[in-house]
Write an enzyme that holds these catalytic residues in place. Sequence first.
Site, PDB file in Angstrom:
ATOM      1  N   PHE A  45     -10.240  11.066  24.510  1.00 38.23           N
ATOM      2  CA  PHE A  45      -9.584  12.088  24.112  1.00 38.23           C
ATOM      3  C   PHE A  45      -9.821  12.447  22.656  1.00 38.23           C
ATOM      4  O   PHE A  45     -10.688  11.317  22.010  1.00 38.23           O
ATOM      5  CB  PHE A  45      -8.130  12.012  24.041  1.00 38.23           C
ATOM      6  CG  PHE A  45      -7.540  11.918  25.283  1.00 38.23           C
ATOM      7  CD1 PHE A  45      -8.261  12.585  26.481  1.00 38.23           C
ATOM      8  CD2 PHE A  45      -6.094  11.284  25.643  1.00 38.23           C
ATOM      9  CE1 PHE A  45      -7.473  12.220  27.821  1.00 38.23           C
ATOM     10  CE2 PHE A  45      -5.578  11.062  26.945  1.00 38.23           C
ATOM     11  CZ  PHE A  45      -6.052  11.701  27.971  1.00 38.23           C
ATOM     12  N   SER A  46      -9.621  13.432  22.090  1.00 44.01           N
ATOM     13  CA  SER A  46     -10.046  13.684  20.770  1.00 44.01           C
ATOM     14  C   SER A  46      -9.473  12.654  19.801  1.00 44.01           C
ATOM     15  O   SER A  46     -10.105  12.236  18.768  1.00 44.01           O
ATOM     16  CB  SER A  46      -9.563  15.176  20.197  1.00 44.01           C
ATOM     17  OG  SER A  46      -8.128  15.296  20.351  1.00 44.01           O
ATOM     18  N   GLU A  47      -8.226  12.199  19.818  1.00 42.29           N
ATOM     19  CA  GLU A  47      -7.796  11.082  19.174  1.00 42.29           C
ATOM     20  C   GLU A  47      -6.865  10.109  19.933  1.00 42.29           C
ATOM     21  O   GLU A  47      -6.184  10.646  20.842  1.00 42.29           O
ATOM     22  CB  GLU A  47      -6.886  11.439  17.829  1.00 42.29           C
ATOM     23  CG  GLU A  47      -7.986  11.706  16.593  1.00 42.29           C
ATOM     24  CD  GLU A  47      -8.272  13.080  16.668  1.00 42.29           C
ATOM     25  OE1 GLU A  47      -9.125  13.457  15.715  1.00 42.29           O
ATOM     26  OE2 GLU A  47      -7.721  13.992  17.284  1.00 42.29           O
ATOM     27  N   THR A  48      -6.806   8.977  19.672  1.00 45.94           N
ATOM     28  CA  THR A  48      -5.861   8.173  20.125  1.00 45.94           C
ATOM     29  C   THR A  48      -5.072   7.357  18.887  1.00 45.94           C
ATOM     30  O   THR A  48      -5.643   7.096  17.810  1.00 45.94           O
ATOM     31  CB  THR A  48      -6.282   6.863  20.958  1.00 45.94           C
ATOM     32  OG1 THR A  48      -6.994   7.513  22.244  1.00 45.94           O
ATOM     33  CG2 THR A  48      -5.230   5.801  21.413  1.00 45.94           C
ATOM     34  N   HIS A  76      -1.822  16.123  16.271  1.00 44.56           N
ATOM     35  CA  HIS A  76      -1.271  15.871  17.569  1.00 44.56           C
ATOM     36  C   HIS A  76      -1.007  14.653  18.274  1.00 44.56           C
ATOM     37  O   HIS A  76       0.129  14.650  18.971  1.00 44.56           O
ATOM     38  CB  HIS A  76      -2.234  16.983  18.553  1.00 44.56           C
ATOM     39  CG  HIS A  76      -3.418  16.111  19.070  1.00 44.56           C
ATOM     40  ND1 HIS A  76      -4.349  16.009  18.446  1.00 44.56           N
ATOM     41  CD2 HIS A  76      -3.579  15.471  20.409  1.00 44.56           C
ATOM     42  CE1 HIS A  76      -5.352  15.017  18.980  1.00 44.56           C
ATOM     43  NE2 HIS A  76      -4.936  15.045  20.175  1.00 44.56           N
TER      44      HIS A  76
END
Length: 284
Positions: A45-48, A76
């Site tokens: 994903f774009s970030e964790t 987010h």
Amino acid sequence: MTAPEVLRYTAFSSRSDGGNPAGVVLDARGLDDAAMQSIASEIDFSETAFVTGETSDGALAVRYFSPIAEVPFCGHATVATAVALADRGRSDAGDTIRFATAAGPVAIALSRDGEGIRAAFTSIPPSVTELRAADLAAILRLLDLEPAALDPELPPRMAHAGNPHPIVAIAARDVFDAFRFSPDAARTLMDDRGWPATITVIHRAAPDRFIARNLFPVGRITEDPATGSAAAALGAYLRELEVVPVPGRIMIEQGAHVGRPGLLTVDIPASGGIVVSGHAVPLE
């Protein structure tokens, strides 16, 4: 060592098929940098977000990794983590929790409405500066646009409310919808400039409503579906330019261009941090 539980949420939507997916690890104690980076790369994903412990004043220490690098802050994933904490009974609607991030302390207020749990984070005190002419020219080349495509009432700027975001406004909706870019060229530009987060491209659809496309080529992602740090940066930018009344509220639509529509609510006080809020739900 037992593998940590990895939760998958989507933020800035009350539907699992909208908003921006984020990985959430609520117990990352004992994970080193390499392990967190590996998990973030695998999730893709774009970030964790990783909750790595608790500070001496009771804040939760949180770190954020994209599939390729650590980033100072991610809006987010912050919203997703706060809602995940509520879902797991570690906080509740009406609570305000605090995260200690690399960008600074962030407070998140939880509430509940007919669509579920909402989280509202207050950014660090933002800053807005000129966008260098060479950087603007490079962004326009990337988008294959001429300077005439820009909105003259919303001049380009660099805004920082946790991450630095170049902000470029396009006047015509059809031009905004149609622009394309090379993800490889975007990644090269961002790496060359040291921009860890998104290039934010906006269109003003109404006085208090904006549509955003956030360029963020990492892994399989080219555009970020919903970007909380960019929303905070946009709120700071609008306040600095005095183009919206303050205190005030704007709405940002994002993600439709990549098939994951979301909605970000941005409250802009007369001074201080910008408040960004939205729902988050587990991915099905």
